[in-house]
Design an enzyme around this catalytic site. Structure first.
Site, PDB file in Angstrom:
ATOM      1  N   PHE A  15       0.816  -1.207   0.000  1.00  0.00           N
ATOM      2  CA  PHE A  15       0.000   0.000   0.000  1.00  0.00           C
ATOM      3  C   PHE A  15       0.853   1.262   0.000  1.00  0.00           C
ATOM      4  CE2 PHE A  15      -2.835  -3.135   1.838  1.00  0.00           C
ATOM      5  CZ  PHE A  15      -4.100  -2.777   1.391  1.00  0.00           C
ATOM      6  N   ASP A  16       0.436   2.234  -0.794  1.00  0.00           N
ATOM      7  CA  ASP A  16       0.854   3.612  -0.582  1.00  0.00           C
ATOM      8  C   ASP A  16       0.195   4.078   0.718  1.00  0.00           C
ATOM      9  OD1 ASP A  16       1.793   6.277  -1.167  1.00  0.00           O
ATOM     10  OD2 ASP A  16      -0.210   6.734  -1.931  1.00  0.00           O
ATOM     11  N   LEU A  17       0.652   5.195   1.277  1.00  0.00           N
ATOM     12  CA  LEU A  17       0.070   5.686   2.530  1.00  0.00           C
ATOM     13  C   LEU A  17      -0.864   6.869   2.283  1.00  0.00           C
ATOM     14  CD1 LEU A  17      -0.166   5.523   5.587  1.00  0.00           C
ATOM     15  CD2 LEU A  17       1.990   6.797   5.770  1.00  0.00           C
ATOM     16  N   ASP A  18      -0.308   8.031   1.907  1.00  0.00           N
ATOM     17  CA  ASP A  18      -1.128   9.228   1.696  1.00  0.00           C
ATOM     18  C   ASP A  18      -2.094   9.028   0.533  1.00  0.00           C
ATOM     19  OD1 ASP A  18       0.367  10.454   3.673  1.00  0.00           O
ATOM     20  OD2 ASP A  18       1.691  11.484   2.270  1.00  0.00           O
ATOM     21  N   ILE A 166      -0.916  -0.858  -4.406  1.00  0.00           N
ATOM     22  CA  ILE A 166      -2.177  -0.133  -4.272  1.00  0.00           C
ATOM     23  C   ILE A 166      -1.835   1.340  -4.066  1.00  0.00           C
ATOM     24  CG2 ILE A 166      -4.382   0.021  -3.063  1.00  0.00           C
ATOM     25  CD1 ILE A 166      -3.917  -2.781  -4.044  1.00  0.00           C
TER      26      ILE A 166
END
Length: 219
Positions: A15-18, A166
């Protein structure tokens, strides 16, 4: 040990975060506003463009010189570390998504252009640190800043695996492409209208639950 279903096109979800796990815009925008006021530099009209890519890259794209960028980054990071990082919330549906993926045997990781120490601090604030096998981010000296480099750093620690990325921005898709990794583009983040299509995301979703459909091979 639970393993992903045989229909799953991947076994590891990065996953990306922001803009993907959490809506960090309020804190980022507040810290950017502080940085421009602190330095006396004129802020661009659309600060939302700064969310996602490495900040240094975004500042360069807006025409700031290296001395200005150094001053902006220093002011931004001081404010964000103390205040901005916590003006942030997890998107609806993400907790259920993470719980379900984990219970179904998928490995979970983070690959973010945000500095790794900051990302860990935010995930700890959410109580999410233990959910992810690997948390990878940028370095403060910018030696690891692009999504391609961050994702490579994360993949090196996860190999062997069958990963998917993602993310909500074009650089998530492009970084994944550079490693031969398919990408799910998410609509609830900060992308422009056709950004994810233009970047070539393999799947595009509007709700976290749709990622479960992809993970189980039913979409």
């Amino acid at each position: 040990m639970t393993t992903p279903p045989s229909t799953a096109p991947f076994d590891t979800v990065i996953f990306d975060l922001d803009g993907t796990v959490s809506d960090s815009a309020p804190g980022i925008l507040a810290s950017l506003d502080h940085a421009f006021k602190e330095t006396g530099l004129t802020a661009p009209v659309n600060l939302l463009r700064f969310i996602g890519p490495p900040l240094q890259t975004a500042f360069l794209a807006e025409g700031f010189n290296l001395d200005e960028i150094e001053a902006l980054l220093a002011a931004y990071r001081e404010h964000y570390w103390e205040i901005g990082a916590f003006a942030n919330y997890v998107y609806p549906g993400i907790e259920h998504l993470l719980n379900t993926l984990a219970s179904d045997g998928f490995r979970l990781a983070i690959a973010t252009s945000k500095p790794e120490l900051t990302a860990r601090r935010i995930l700890e604030y959410f109580g999410y640190t233990e959910r992810f096998e690997i948390i990878g981010g940028a370095t403060f000296d910018m030696s690891r800043a692009t999504k391609t480099l961050v994702l490579g750093y994360v993949l090196d620690q996860l190999t062997p695996c069958r990963p998917v990325m993602i993310g909500d921005r074009y650089h998530d898709v492009e970084g994944a492409f550079d490693h031969g990794v398919p990408c799910v583009g998410v609509r609830w983040g900060y992308s422009a209208d056709d950004e994810l299509e233009q970047a070539g995301a393999k799947w595009i979703v509007t709700e976290p639950a749709e990622i479960l459909e992809i993970a189980h091979g039913v979409r």
